[in-house]
Each structure stands twice: as structure tokens, then as C-alpha cells.
Design an enzyme around this catalytic site. Sequence first.
Site, short mmCIF file in Angstrom:
data_model
loop_
_atom_site.label_atom_id
_atom_site.label_comp_id
_atom_site.label_asym_id
_atom_site.label_seq_id
_atom_site.Cartn_x
_atom_site.Cartn_y
_atom_site.Cartn_z
N ARG A 152 0.78 -5.28 -5.64
CA ARG A 152 1.17 -6.38 -4.74
C ARG A 152 1.40 -7.55 -5.74
O ARG A 152 0.67 -7.65 -6.74
CB ARG A 152 -0.08 -6.87 -3.96
CG ARG A 152 -0.44 -5.50 -2.98
CD ARG A 152 -1.32 -5.86 -1.99
NE ARG A 152 -1.91 -4.82 -1.50
CZ ARG A 152 -1.40 -4.06 -0.16
NH1 ARG A 152 -0.38 -4.89 0.35
NH2 ARG A 152 -1.94 -3.12 0.50
N GLY B 94 0.66 -1.18 -0.14
CA GLY B 94 0.11 0.08 0.17
C GLY B 94 0.85 1.37 -0.03
O GLY B 94 1.94 1.29 0.72
N ARG C 287 -6.92 -3.11 9.70
CA ARG C 287 -7.57 -4.44 9.94
C ARG C 287 -7.04 -5.21 11.13
O ARG C 287 -7.59 -5.88 11.65
CB ARG C 287 -7.22 -4.79 8.56
CG ARG C 287 -8.27 -4.59 7.11
CD ARG C 287 -8.07 -5.55 6.14
NE ARG C 287 -6.70 -5.62 5.56
CZ ARG C 287 -6.13 -4.93 4.89
NH1 ARG C 287 -7.03 -3.92 4.36
NH2 ARG C 287 -4.73 -5.24 4.21
N ASP D 126 2.45 -0.23 12.28
CA ASP D 126 2.58 -1.36 13.00
C ASP D 126 3.78 -2.39 12.78
O ASP D 126 3.91 -3.55 12.89
CB ASP D 126 1.41 -2.47 12.48
CG ASP D 126 1.40 -2.88 11.01
OD1 ASP D 126 2.31 -2.31 10.33
OD2 ASP D 126 0.53 -3.65 10.50
N ASP E 254 5.38 -4.79 5.97
CA ASP E 254 6.16 -6.16 6.75
C ASP E 254 5.84 -7.31 5.42
O ASP E 254 7.00 -7.99 5.29
CB ASP E 254 5.41 -6.43 7.94
CG ASP E 254 3.80 -6.79 7.94
OD1 ASP E 254 3.19 -6.21 6.93
OD2 ASP E 254 3.43 -7.32 9.11
N THR F 68 4.34 2.58 5.81
CA THR F 68 3.00 2.11 5.95
C THR F 68 2.24 3.11 7.02
O THR F 68 2.75 3.40 8.06
CB THR F 68 2.84 0.71 6.39
OG1 THR F 68 1.68 0.28 6.91
CG2 THR F 68 3.86 0.34 7.51
N ILE F 69 0.83 3.20 6.50
CA ILE F 69 0.38 4.48 7.36
C ILE F 69 -0.33 3.62 8.59
O ILE F 69 -0.63 4.29 9.77
CB ILE F 69 -1.04 4.85 6.82
CG1 ILE F 69 -2.11 3.80 6.29
CG2 ILE F 69 -0.72 5.80 5.44
CD1 ILE F 69 -3.44 4.26 5.96
N ASP F 70 -0.14 2.28 8.79
CA ASP F 70 -0.51 1.39 9.86
C ASP F 70 0.35 1.59 10.99
O ASP F 70 -0.07 1.32 12.30
CB ASP F 70 -0.90 -0.07 9.82
CG ASP F 70 -1.93 -0.16 8.73
OD1 ASP F 70 -2.83 0.69 8.71
OD2 ASP F 70 -2.06 -1.20 7.95
#
Length: 321
Positions: A73, A12, A173, A131, A104, A127-129
Site C-alpha cells: 500500500r 491486499g 471490515r 465488494d 477499489d 480482492t477476497i471481499d
Amino acid sequence: MMQRIAVLTSGGDSPGMNAAIRAVVRKAIYHGLEVIGIQRGYSGFIEADMGPMNLGSVADIVHRGGTVLRTARSEEFKTPEGRSKAFANVQRFGIQGLVVIGGDGSFKGAEVFNREYNLPVIGVPGTIDNDITGTEFSIGFDTAINTVVEAINKIRDTATSHERTFILEVMGRESGYIALMAGLAGGAESILIPELRQSIEEVCDKLKRGYKRGKLHSIIIVAEGAASGLEVGKQIREMTGLETKVTILGHLQRGGTPTAFDRILASQMGAKAVELLMEGCRNHMVGMVAGKVVASPLEAAFHGKRPIDLEIYNLANILSI
């Protein structure tokens, strides 16, 4: 001696990726290295969709969202046959090191490729997450939460005017970092995240207490991995009788001009990735820890998700009483 490296963006997109690409290209050229830009992530790696980059290739992109290299992807890269095609292009273009900007999943592909073909790879977390283990901040996270906070501010105006409860569904998610940080900054009454389950009864009880003491509105932030915003809104209406509206931000959170923080972070990380390749480092990622850009083994990034900060979660609950 390393003379030619490549850079790609994968997974993403996130605001600030362009600043990272710019830093990789210009840092490399400053030290006399040639740079190959790979289009569309690992798909372009397999299909030889790549070419030389120069100073002009990254002019006027530091402020732009998305990625000029584009991203995709690739299921094929997960196969030995796909990676074999990519390595054939490593040989064809004389690539001696690779910078992978992504999350990741992208790092996992890079780690496997390094293990199979011994090509030095350095990961840059984009990544915006937010994480990824091994860094306190990933590129794009700050911009994403500022986008959510701006939405909260605008929704609050309408919520106050009409005395309504608003549900705001945000991305996440598997990680609730966007919901948590934006919820704290935006003064949300409740924050629902996948890491810590909160019952709808608890949410409704807090809403009722607020309205009893005269609150004119409430805002609830829901990470998509915790629940459906539409379903939460329906349950609240049924359990409280309160008029409830739902807004789903979706991919709006991915776009936009990166914040100054994300541009600075991306620039530091991109430059550090080139330094690590020049020093002979391989199979590592760069990260921001305690205000410093550091390197850690790439495999650490995908062995478990970065845990949520319970102190911040508890603080958000305390301040929203």
C-alpha cells in the site's frame, strides 16, 4: 499503436492474482506486445522497481497463491508528487498502458493517474471481499470462502463431539460477503455482517431454541466489521450459560492455492484487460456479469460498495431455523 504495457498488483493479495498476471503477460506477448512487471504495487511504480517479463517469468505460477509481483500500500502515490515520480518512470520505460490488479483503492489511484497523465489504465478486480461494484465475482473470493467452509467443517467435528457453541470470526471490515456465503454453505446457525445488524439477543434466542430441540452444537459466523468474535462469545456465555469457543481465521483466508474457479476467472479477466488496451480503451475495469467478462468505467468501482444479496441472507436465516 501500443507496443509496451505494464502490470502491477496492489492492496491486499488474493488467491488467483498470479493467474491474472500470467494471463496479462502471455496474452500480450501472443499479440506482439512487451510487458513490464512492476514490483510492490504503486510503491514500485514510484521507485522504478520494475523490469521486463517474458514467457518464463510467469511459468508455473497459475496454481500459486499470493502474487509474484508482490504488493504494498502506498501513501506516497496518493500525493501529486508521488504520482509525478511514477509518470517519470512511465516515460523512462516507454509504458503505453497499465493493468492494475487490486481492489477499489487501487482502482481509485489508477483513475486519478489516468486523469492527470492520460495513461490508459485497465483495472482487474482482485480482492477476497468481493465488494467491487461492476462485477459479480472478484479474484480470490471463491478461494477465500472455500477456506472458511473447510474451517467450518473441521470445527463442526469438534463442536459436535463436545456439544459446544463455536464462534468463527472471518475477514470483512466493510463487506459481509465472505461471512454470508461461507455461512450459507457451511450451515451456520447465525451470520453477523456489517451491512445488516443483528442483536445478540436474537442470536441467543436462536441458540436456545436449537438446544431445546436437541441440537448438539451451533456455529456462528461473524464478519470482523460486524463485531469482535471474542466479544460475541463472551456475551453468549453470559446470556445463555453455554460453553462457547472462538476461532479467528485472520490472514489464513488470504492464502492458499486458488480454486479452479478463481484461476479461470483470473485468466479471463487478465486476457480481457490486454484486449481492452489494444482496442484503445482506457480508464475501465473488467468484470464478470451474467457469466460474461465485460468492461465498465473504472470510477464506478469505487462509487459505493456492492450491496449485499438480501435473498441469500434471508435464505441462510430460513435454513438455519
